[in-house]
Motif scaffolding. Structure first.
Motif, PDB file in Angstrom:
ATOM      1  N   ASP A  64       0.835  -1.203   0.000  1.00  0.00           N
ATOM      2  CA  ASP A  64       0.000   0.000   0.000  1.00  0.00           C
ATOM      3  C   ASP A  64       0.868   1.251   0.000  1.00  0.00           C
ATOM      4  OD1 ASP A  64      -2.449  -1.440   0.120  1.00  0.00           O
ATOM      5  OD2 ASP A  64      -2.164  -1.746   2.262  1.00  0.00           O
ATOM      6  N   ALA A  65       1.906   1.261   0.860  1.00  0.00           N
ATOM      7  CA  ALA A  65       2.818   2.401   0.915  1.00  0.00           C
ATOM      8  C   ALA A  65       3.527   2.591  -0.427  1.00  0.00           C
ATOM      9  CB  ALA A  65       3.830   2.209   2.038  1.00  0.00           C
ATOM     10  N   ASN A  66       3.932   1.487  -1.064  1.00  0.00           N
ATOM     11  CA  ASN A  66       4.600   1.577  -2.368  1.00  0.00           C
ATOM     12  C   ASN A  66       3.655   2.136  -3.425  1.00  0.00           C
ATOM     13  OD1 ASN A  66       6.957   0.512  -1.298  1.00  0.00           O
ATOM     14  ND2 ASN A  66       6.430  -1.601  -1.853  1.00  0.00           N
ATOM     15  N   ALA A  67       2.391   1.732  -3.380  1.00  0.00           N
ATOM     16  CA  ALA A  67       1.411   2.224  -4.344  1.00  0.00           C
ATOM     17  C   ALA A  67       1.182   3.724  -4.171  1.00  0.00           C
ATOM     18  CB  ALA A  67       0.096   1.460  -4.195  1.00  0.00           C
ATOM     19  N   ILE A  68       1.147   4.174  -2.921  1.00  0.00           N
ATOM     20  CA  ILE A  68       0.986   5.609  -2.661  1.00  0.00           C
ATOM     21  C   ILE A  68       2.203   6.369  -3.172  1.00  0.00           C
ATOM     22  CG2 ILE A  68       0.835   7.343  -0.831  1.00  0.00           C
ATOM     23  CD1 ILE A  68      -0.745   5.238   0.798  1.00  0.00           C
ATOM     24  N   GLU A  69       3.390   5.840  -2.917  1.00  0.00           N
ATOM     25  CA  GLU A  69       4.620   6.509  -3.353  1.00  0.00           C
ATOM     26  C   GLU A  69       4.659   6.645  -4.877  1.00  0.00           C
ATOM     27  OE1 GLU A  69       9.302   6.313  -2.084  1.00  0.00           O
ATOM     28  OE2 GLU A  69       8.215   4.425  -2.308  1.00  0.00           O
ATOM     29  N   GLN A  70       4.175   5.638  -5.574  1.00  0.00           N
ATOM     30  CA  GLN A  70       4.214   5.660  -7.033  1.00  0.00           C
ATOM     31  C   GLN A  70       3.070   6.467  -7.644  1.00  0.00           C
ATOM     32  OE1 GLN A  70       4.240   1.514  -8.149  1.00  0.00           O
ATOM     33  NE2 GLN A  70       6.156   1.100  -7.044  1.00  0.00           N
ATOM     34  N   GLY A  71       1.910   6.488  -6.982  1.00  0.00           N
ATOM     35  CA  GLY A  71       0.733   7.075  -7.600  1.00  0.00           C
ATOM     36  C   GLY A  71       0.327   8.449  -7.113  1.00  0.00           C
ATOM     37  N   CYS A  72       0.914   8.926  -6.016  1.00  0.00           N
ATOM     38  CA  CYS A  72       0.502  10.226  -5.455  1.00  0.00           C
ATOM     39  C   CYS A  72       1.406  11.333  -5.990  1.00  0.00           C
ATOM     40  CB  CYS A  72       0.561  10.172  -3.930  1.00  0.00           C
ATOM     41  SG  CYS A  72       0.071  11.735  -3.139  1.00  0.00           S
ATOM     42  N   GLU A  73       0.881  12.155  -6.896  1.00  0.00           N
ATOM     43  CA  GLU A  73       1.673  13.226  -7.502  1.00  0.00           C
ATOM     44  C   GLU A  73       1.925  14.387  -6.548  1.00  0.00           C
ATOM     45  OE1 GLU A  73      -0.227  14.414 -11.081  1.00  0.00           O
ATOM     46  OE2 GLU A  73       0.066  12.483 -12.097  1.00  0.00           O
ATOM     47  N   SER A  74       1.043  14.573  -5.567  1.00  0.00           N
ATOM     48  CA  SER A  74       1.193  15.693  -4.617  1.00  0.00           C
ATOM     49  C   SER A  74       2.008  15.302  -3.388  1.00  0.00           C
ATOM     50  CB  SER A  74      -0.185  16.190  -4.172  1.00  0.00           C
ATOM     51  OG  SER A  74      -0.937  16.642  -5.278  1.00  0.00           O
ATOM     52  N   CYS A  75       2.494  14.063  -3.363  1.00  0.00           N
ATOM     53  CA  CYS A  75       3.277  13.585  -2.221  1.00  0.00           C
ATOM     54  C   CYS A  75       4.764  13.713  -2.527  1.00  0.00           C
ATOM     55  CB  CYS A  75       2.938  12.128  -1.911  1.00  0.00           C
ATOM     56  SG  CYS A  75       1.193  11.857  -1.484  1.00  0.00           S
ATOM     57  N   ASP A  76       5.499  14.236  -1.575  1.00  0.00           N
ATOM     58  CA  ASP A  76       6.942  14.382  -1.738  1.00  0.00           C
ATOM     59  C   ASP A  76       7.672  13.120  -1.292  1.00  0.00           C
ATOM     60  OD1 ASP A  76       9.437  15.589  -2.192  1.00  0.00           O
ATOM     61  OD2 ASP A  76       9.567  16.265  -0.124  1.00  0.00           O
TER      62      ASP A  76
END
Length: 285
Positions: free
Chosen positions: A89-101
């Protein structure tokens, strides 16, 4: 002046004639005032402790986990049955969240720590990703924090707090020494700055190991806490919305279904705590 002296003389005479009643009244006043001071000091100290812990997150960081902020036994029971938050889940957020640094994850357990014939009980063992110190305020004093390479190779390395140093390595250099956690040996590679304690609760009783190594120690049965640093303060809402969309898709939630995870900020935690402390203060008084 004469009237005042006469009133004072009568008052003193009344006190002298009722010594026990006067003493009990005085004791009652002293105990009451002392209790109020103790309650105010306790609440103030707890507020300072919570504020100090929350301040490490910063204004552009938020969290996502399974349980969120628990306010009742019913909430805990309901949320504990939700799907686990996993590293995927964390990896998916890292790859898919454009507004996340940055996106990091951790998992926590309690273990005893040993070194030679010394030991310390109930140590917080935290498995974390290598970027965790860049997301939260986590200062390195000596050595280094577990790296991405340590995570990739599941190395048995440990980054420790001062409670571990003081109890297991008093008066000697700890870098390169070995500590034992859960039946396995770990090499100490660094330590954080001394953080002290609040209300008797130490903030230095911890050991950090690579998250992949933690999974070898405790298995993957623990749900993860995910920490997300937005690209900027103005991107906080967008980042949270993107994380919510990604997680709902991964958990296959239909339109209208409630989230089975929680997203919250340091401000949310502080608001809940302030409401609780105000209520506790009134009840204690």
């Amino acid at each position: 002046m004469g009237q005042f002296l006469e009133s004072a003389r009568i008052a003193l005479a009344a006190l002298w004639a009722n010594k026990l009643r006067s003493i009990l009244t005085l004791v009652g006043v002293i105990v009451g005032v002392a209790t109020i001071i103790a309650i105010v000091s306790l609440i103030t100290g707890m507020n300072q402790y919570v504020a100090a812990e929350i301040s490490t997150l910063g204004a552009t960081t938020f969290m996502m986990d399974r349980e969120g902020i628990i306010m009742s036994d019913e909430q805990w029971w309901e949320r504990s049955r939700r799907p686990k938050i996993e590293l995927q889940d964390a990896n998916a957020i890292e790859q898919g969240c454009e507004s996340c640094d940055m996106v990091g994850a951790r998992s926590i357990a309690r273990r005893n720590a040993k070194a030679g014939n010394k030991h310390i009980d109930d140590v917080w063992i935290m498995g974390a990703t290598a970027n965790f110190p860049d997301i939260v305020d986590f200062d390195v004093e000596n050595g280094h924090y577990p790296t991405e390479s340590d995570n990739e190779h599941r190395r048995a390395v440990a980054f420790i707090g001062y409670d571990i140093i003081d109890n297991l390595f008093p008066g000697v250099s700890h870098i390169g020494k070995t500590i034992r956690l859960g039946g396995r040996d770990y090499t100490v590679i660094g330590n954080g700055k001394r953080r002290g304690s609040t209300l008797g609760q130490s903030r230095d009783n911890y050991v950090v190991i690579p998250l992949s190594t933690f999974h070898k120690l405790s298995g993957e049965r623990h749900s993860l806490d995910v920490f997300v640093k937005a690209a900027g303060f103005e991107s906080m809402d967008d980042a949270q919305n993107e994380v919510r969309v990604i997680m709902r898709a991964r958990h296959k939630l239909k339109y209208g279904q409630d989230d089975n995870f929680e997203i919250y900020t340091a401000g949310d935690i502080m608001t809940v705590w302030e409401n609780f402390s105000r209520g506790a203060f009134v009840v204690m008084i």
